[in-house]
Design a protein around this motif. Structure first.
Motif, PDB file in Angstrom:
ATOM      1  N   ASN A 129       0.801  -1.215   0.000  1.00  0.00           N
ATOM      2  CA  ASN A 129       0.000   0.000   0.000  1.00  0.00           C
ATOM      3  C   ASN A 129       0.838   1.271   0.000  1.00  0.00           C
ATOM      4  OD1 ASN A 129      -2.435  -1.473   0.132  1.00  0.00           O
ATOM      5  ND2 ASN A 129      -2.141  -1.766   2.339  1.00  0.00           N
ATOM      6  N   ARG A 130       2.158   1.150  -0.255  1.00  0.00           N
ATOM      7  CA  ARG A 130       3.022   2.318  -0.229  1.00  0.00           C
ATOM      8  C   ARG A 130       3.790   2.446  -1.546  1.00  0.00           C
ATOM      9  NH1 ARG A 130       3.652   4.756   4.548  1.00  0.00           N
ATOM     10  NH2 ARG A 130       5.605   5.697   3.866  1.00  0.00           N
ATOM     11  N   PRO A 131       3.092   2.628  -2.668  1.00  0.00           N
ATOM     12  CA  PRO A 131       3.799   2.786  -3.940  1.00  0.00           C
ATOM     13  C   PRO A 131       4.486   4.145  -4.001  1.00  0.00           C
ATOM     14  CG  PRO A 131       1.456   3.170  -4.250  1.00  0.00           C
ATOM     15  CD  PRO A 131       1.627   2.718  -2.826  1.00  0.00           C
ATOM     16  N   TYR A 132       5.581   4.204  -4.719  1.00  0.00           N
ATOM     17  CA  TYR A 132       6.312   5.450  -4.898  1.00  0.00           C
ATOM     18  C   TYR A 132       6.314   5.790  -6.383  1.00  0.00           C
ATOM     19  CZ  TYR A 132       8.137   4.211  -0.265  1.00  0.00           C
ATOM     20  OH  TYR A 132       8.258   3.863   1.052  1.00  0.00           O
ATOM     21  N   LEU A 144      14.362   8.253   0.995  1.00  0.00           N
ATOM     22  CA  LEU A 144      13.435   7.242   0.487  1.00  0.00           C
ATOM     23  C   LEU A 144      13.819   5.855   0.989  1.00  0.00           C
ATOM     24  CD1 LEU A 144      11.133   6.250  -1.323  1.00  0.00           C
ATOM     25  CD2 LEU A 144      12.740   6.235  -3.239  1.00  0.00           C
ATOM     26  N   LEU A 145      15.112   5.552   0.970  1.00  0.00           N
ATOM     27  CA  LEU A 145      15.553   4.229   1.416  1.00  0.00           C
ATOM     28  C   LEU A 145      15.245   4.025   2.892  1.00  0.00           C
ATOM     29  CD1 LEU A 145      16.927   1.583   0.697  1.00  0.00           C
ATOM     30  CD2 LEU A 145      19.133   2.639   1.263  1.00  0.00           C
ATOM     31  N   ARG A 146      15.448   5.059   3.705  1.00  0.00           N
ATOM     32  CA  ARG A 146      15.128   4.953   5.131  1.00  0.00           C
ATOM     33  C   ARG A 146      13.636   4.678   5.320  1.00  0.00           C
ATOM     34  NH1 ARG A 146      19.298   6.733   8.412  1.00  0.00           N
ATOM     35  NH2 ARG A 146      20.849   8.077   7.412  1.00  0.00           N
ATOM     36  N   ASP A 147      12.807   5.357   4.553  1.00  0.00           N
ATOM     37  CA  ASP A 147      11.364   5.163   4.656  1.00  0.00           C
ATOM     38  C   ASP A 147      10.978   3.750   4.244  1.00  0.00           C
ATOM     39  OD1 ASP A 147       8.550   6.360   4.881  1.00  0.00           O
ATOM     40  OD2 ASP A 147       8.537   5.582   2.828  1.00  0.00           O
ATOM     41  N   TYR A 148      11.598   3.271   3.159  1.00  0.00           N
ATOM     42  CA  TYR A 148      11.287   1.935   2.653  1.00  0.00           C
ATOM     43  C   TYR A 148      11.704   0.857   3.648  1.00  0.00           C
ATOM     44  CZ  TYR A 148      11.187  -2.131  -0.407  1.00  0.00           C
ATOM     45  OH  TYR A 148      10.929  -3.363  -0.957  1.00  0.00           O
ATOM     46  N   GLU A 154       8.430  -2.400   9.930  1.00  0.00           N
ATOM     47  CA  GLU A 154       7.075  -2.360  10.477  1.00  0.00           C
ATOM     48  C   GLU A 154       6.216  -3.490   9.949  1.00  0.00           C
ATOM     49  OE1 GLU A 154       5.709   1.437   9.292  1.00  0.00           O
ATOM     50  OE2 GLU A 154       7.085   2.547  10.576  1.00  0.00           O
ATOM     51  N   GLY A 155       6.756  -4.213   8.964  1.00  0.00           N
ATOM     52  CA  GLY A 155       5.997  -5.314   8.379  1.00  0.00           C
ATOM     53  C   GLY A 155       4.921  -4.857   7.417  1.00  0.00           C
ATOM     54  N   SER A 156       5.019  -3.606   6.916  1.00  0.00           N
ATOM     55  CA  SER A 156       3.967  -3.084   6.046  1.00  0.00           C
ATOM     56  C   SER A 156       4.297  -3.213   4.568  1.00  0.00           C
ATOM     57  CB  SER A 156       3.702  -1.615   6.371  1.00  0.00           C
ATOM     58  OG  SER A 156       4.879  -0.848   6.237  1.00  0.00           O
ATOM     59  N   VAL A 157       5.467  -3.758   4.237  1.00  0.00           N
ATOM     60  CA  VAL A 157       5.795  -4.022   2.846  1.00  0.00           C
ATOM     61  C   VAL A 157       5.754  -5.523   2.636  1.00  0.00           C
ATOM     62  CG1 VAL A 157       7.557  -3.900   1.070  1.00  0.00           C
ATOM     63  CG2 VAL A 157       7.233  -1.976   2.614  1.00  0.00           C
ATOM     64  N   GLY A 158       5.047  -5.961   1.630  1.00  0.00           N
ATOM     65  CA  GLY A 158       4.953  -7.392   1.362  1.00  0.00           C
ATOM     66  C   GLY A 158       3.740  -7.691   0.517  1.00  0.00           C
ATOM     67  N   ASP A 159       3.412  -8.931   0.396  1.00  0.00           N
ATOM     68  CA  ASP A 159       2.277  -9.369  -0.400  1.00  0.00           C
ATOM     69  C   ASP A 159       0.981  -9.009   0.326  1.00  0.00           C
ATOM     70  OD1 ASP A 159       0.389 -10.643  -1.859  1.00  0.00           O
ATOM     71  OD2 ASP A 159       1.316 -12.631  -1.787  1.00  0.00           O
ATOM     72  N   PRO A 160       0.130  -8.155  -0.282  1.00  0.00           N
ATOM     73  CA  PRO A 160      -1.115  -7.778   0.376  1.00  0.00           C
ATOM     74  C   PRO A 160      -2.002  -8.967   0.697  1.00  0.00           C
ATOM     75  CG  PRO A 160      -0.680  -6.384  -1.530  1.00  0.00           C
ATOM     76  CD  PRO A 160       0.303  -7.512  -1.592  1.00  0.00           C
ATOM     77  N   TRP A 286      17.220   0.892  -7.157  1.00  0.00           N
ATOM     78  CA  TRP A 286      17.147  -0.542  -7.414  1.00  0.00           C
ATOM     79  C   TRP A 286      16.375  -1.257  -6.310  1.00  0.00           C
ATOM     80  CZ3 TRP A 286      16.602  -4.698  -9.866  1.00  0.00           C
ATOM     81  CH2 TRP A 286      16.961  -5.947  -9.344  1.00  0.00           C
ATOM     82  N   ILE A 287      16.692  -0.983  -5.062  1.00  0.00           N
ATOM     83  CA  ILE A 287      16.054  -1.679  -3.940  1.00  0.00           C
ATOM     84  C   ILE A 287      14.560  -1.392  -3.892  1.00  0.00           C
ATOM     85  CG2 ILE A 287      15.918  -1.780  -1.413  1.00  0.00           C
ATOM     86  CD1 ILE A 287      18.981  -1.274  -1.410  1.00  0.00           C
ATOM     87  N   VAL A 288      14.209  -0.111  -3.991  1.00  0.00           N
ATOM     88  CA  VAL A 288      12.799   0.279  -3.885  1.00  0.00           C
ATOM     89  C   VAL A 288      12.045  -0.074  -5.170  1.00  0.00           C
ATOM     90  CG1 VAL A 288      11.201   2.197  -3.512  1.00  0.00           C
ATOM     91  CG2 VAL A 288      13.367   2.109  -2.251  1.00  0.00           C
ATOM     92  N   GLY A 289      12.665   0.204  -6.311  1.00  0.00           N
ATOM     93  CA  GLY A 289      12.006  -0.092  -7.584  1.00  0.00           C
ATOM     94  C   GLY A 289      11.727  -1.569  -7.769  1.00  0.00           C
TER      95      GLY A 289
END
Length: 346
Positions: A129-132, A144-148, A154-160, A286-289
């Motif tokens: 839910n956090r697209p850039y 951006l990397l710190r936020d990602y 926080e466990g908020s990035v992953g497969d919905p 690269w990491i975020v994209g």
């Protein structure tokens, strides 16, 4: 029968690739495509055994386990092919299967679990839910990397669609390892080297492609800038994991490991005002994209430009440098990963 078994054993233990091929293509009864895969897989195992002082036939579970650890960076399908070839060769000679016993079975299970956890979903799914927007991914840099990475913690990035329990377990796994690895790379007993794009030559700068919102381009930019700025070798680059990338103040720490996985040194990477040549922005893009959530930092791509879960191979890094040199109009004989690593002054 004894003579036949001895003959087959000789073929499988031969130092001549042609004799190994003879076994799999002429004596095994396998289909040609399977024979080709098994022959290449067995030859890899055989040559590894000879260089490490182990018997390949019959092989011990301990030798197979050591081999698997040495090939841990391979894709799961390649590892399975290697194991299938080893099993087939032993079973064909009515020998016990060394891949299903003792430590070999334990390492096999561990690698399979690890690779499955590293399975890569699409970048859109992983960003959750956090697209850039593309411009922020390309230019965002450390903030951006710190936020990602905070989202990962926080466990908020992953497969919905991932179940809550599974996501919670993945979060604890990531957070625990990330904190542990961060302490390692900041430890005073780990040597630190400073690196920046300022040390790069004009030729090396021309080798780096222009920023583009393309996974392969973002990977290539990050890899080339890191290799040139830090003077890192191909094996060092291939061994880096996402957890080895640690923001620290206004720099980015990159942990470099030895072949056995032990920490070697830390690269303190500085940024640049130039978006085109800023290694921190390139690493972040690269990491975020790519939506990386763990596992290897630099990934392989398949023939259809889909990102894989496996590490980039050393031969792919060679090809990457050669392609970049060709696009830059350089003499291909003069541009290799070794020259890129040395950072020669022109």
């Amino acid at each position: 029968m004894a003579d036949q078994a001895s003959s087959l054993n000789s073929l499988l233990a031969s130092e001549e690739r042609a004799q190994v091929d003879e076994f799999f293509f002429s004596r095994s009864g396998l289909a040609s495509t399977t024979a080709e895969t098994y022959s290449a897989s067995w030859w890899d195992f055989l040559t590894w055994c000879k260089s490490h002082g182990h018997e390949a036939i019959p092989a011990s579970p301990g030798a197979v386990a050591e081999y698997l650890e040495d090939r841990r960076h391979y894709s799961l399908s390649t590892i399975r092919n290697r194991l299938s070839a080893i099993s087939f060769a032993h079973e064909h000679l009515e020998l016990g299967d060394p891949t299903s016993e003792g430590r070999a079975a334990e390492v096999r299970k561990s690698i399979t679990q690890e690779k499955r956890e590293e399975e890569i979903r699409s970048p859109g799914e992983q960003l959750g839910n956090r697209p850039y927007p593309p411009s922020e991914i390309i230019r965002g840099g450390l903030p951006l990397l710190r936020d990602y990475l905070a989202c990962l913690n926080e466990g908020s990035v992953g497969d919905p669609g991932e179940e809550g329990t599974a996501r919670h377990e993945r979060w604890w796994s990531w957070q625990g390892r990330h904190e542990q690895v961060r302490e390692t790379w900041l430890d005073s007993f780990i040597s630190e080297e400073k690196a920046s794009a300022e040390a790069m030559t004009d030729g090396q700068c021309k080798l780096v492609p222009e920023p583009e919102f393309s996974l392969s381009v973002m990977r290539d930019r990050a890899l080339l800038l890191l290799m040139a700025a830090a003077g890192a070798s191909r094996p060092e680059i291939a061994r880096i994991d996402l957890v080895d990338v640690v923001p620290d103040d206004d720099c980015l720490l990159i942990g470099m490991r030895r072949k056995n996985g032990m920490p070697d040194r830390t690269i303190r990477l500085s940024g640049s005002d130039s978006v085109e040549l800023c290694p921190i922005r390139a690493m972040t893009a690269w990491i975020v994209g790519a939506g990386l959530v763990g596992g290897p930092l630099f990934r392989a791509f398949d023939a259809h430009s889909n990102m894989k879960s496996s590490r980039i191979s050393l031969s792919s890094i060679n090809l990457l440098v050669q392609n970049a040199a060709e696009l830059a109009g350089f003499n291909l004989d003069e541009w290799t990963p070794s020259r890129l690593k040395r950072s020669p002054r022109e």
